[in-house]
Scaffold this active site. Structure first.
Site, short mmCIF file in Angstrom:
data_model
loop_
_atom_site.label_atom_id
_atom_site.label_comp_id
_atom_site.label_asym_id
_atom_site.label_seq_id
_atom_site.Cartn_x
_atom_site.Cartn_y
_atom_site.Cartn_z
N GLY A 155 37.44 137.12 -6.70
CA GLY A 155 37.34 138.41 -7.87
C GLY A 155 37.23 140.10 -6.47
O GLY A 155 36.82 141.05 -7.14
N ASP A 156 36.95 139.13 -5.35
CA ASP A 156 36.61 140.36 -3.81
C ASP A 156 37.68 140.48 -3.70
O ASP A 156 38.78 140.24 -2.92
CB ASP A 156 35.43 140.16 -3.23
CG ASP A 156 34.77 140.59 -2.44
OD1 ASP A 156 33.76 140.97 -2.01
OD2 ASP A 156 35.95 141.15 -1.44
N TYR A 157 38.32 141.70 -3.08
CA TYR A 157 40.02 142.15 -2.88
C TYR A 157 39.47 142.03 -1.42
O TYR A 157 39.97 141.38 -1.02
CB TYR A 157 39.69 144.14 -2.92
CG TYR A 157 40.84 143.96 -1.66
CD1 TYR A 157 42.06 144.29 -2.81
CD2 TYR A 157 40.54 144.73 -1.18
CE1 TYR A 157 43.47 144.71 -2.02
CE2 TYR A 157 41.79 145.49 0.01
CZ TYR A 157 43.38 145.33 -0.92
OH TYR A 157 44.32 145.78 0.38
#
Length: 206
Positions: free
Chosen positions: A160-162
């Site tokens: 979920g980390d860009y």
């Protein structure tokens, strides 16, 4: 300061052998000079995360400092936080939503949902994610960051980390950002050291 629970040299050797492109990135960036962020408790680490949510670093740091100043020796405890009136916490700069989240965090720490560091070491990553995301305002990404930077878990992949997805995109010269499921599938080859691979993807954007 807690030390890592795994051998970083062994992790790097595994990643080089399992993924040639990642191996090239490791060679380009250099040593795995990762250090855990010190904290006295899971409660304090999550309090910090809640305060910093959706704010730039400078503004969040000021509010966090004002909140800590409300406690003896700047050491917040769940019971002390619950005893503080809303007006004092709001005057420190907390929004109503963050105040509600901090009160829920304190209550769930007192009832044992949020474990101590000692108890957390006996829990799996999945168990910690399930328990900590029960706290208002705490999502999987926040728990992933705690697992990596506070607990030093070796096999965490924050899809979920860009920045993780962007680093993967650049590493593989993709035109589009990868979907989380595609990244997760590729990262199976990195097990059981997906944390280390993630750190190199972050560093690739520096």
């Amino acid at each position: 300061m807690r030390s890592l629970s795994f051998d970083s040299a062994e992790a790097l050797d595994h990643l080089r052998k399992s993924d040639a492109r990642l191996g090239e990135l490791i060679a380009r960036i250099g040593p795995f000079d990762f250090a855990l962020r010190p904290t006295r408790s899971i409660f304090e680490a999550l309090l910090n995360s809640i305060v910093y949510q959706q704010l730039n670093g400078k503004a969040a740091s000021k509010i966090h400092g004002r909140v800590l100043a409300l406690f003896p020796r700047r050491h917040p405890t769940p019971a002390a936080l619950l005893a503080l009136p809303d007006e004092k916490l709001r005057a420190a700069g907390l929004s109503r939503n963050k105040l509600a989240s901090l009160r829920d965090l304190a209550a769930k720490t007192l009832d044992g949902t949020v474990p101590t560091f000692t108890a957390a070491r006996r829990l799996s990553d999945e168990d910690l994610i399930e328990r900590l995301t029960a706290v208002r305002g705490i999502g999987p990404w926040t728990v992933h960051m705690l697992l990596i930077f506070r607990l030093g878990r070796p096999d965490v992949l924050p899809t979920g980390d860009y920045a993780i997805r962007k680093g993967f995109q650049l590493l593989h010269k993709k035109r589009k950002e990868p979907k989380p499921e595609h990244l997760a599938k590729h990262a199976e080859r990195w097990r059981p050291y997906r944390t280390v691979a993630s750190w190199y993807l972050w560093r690739s954007l520096d």
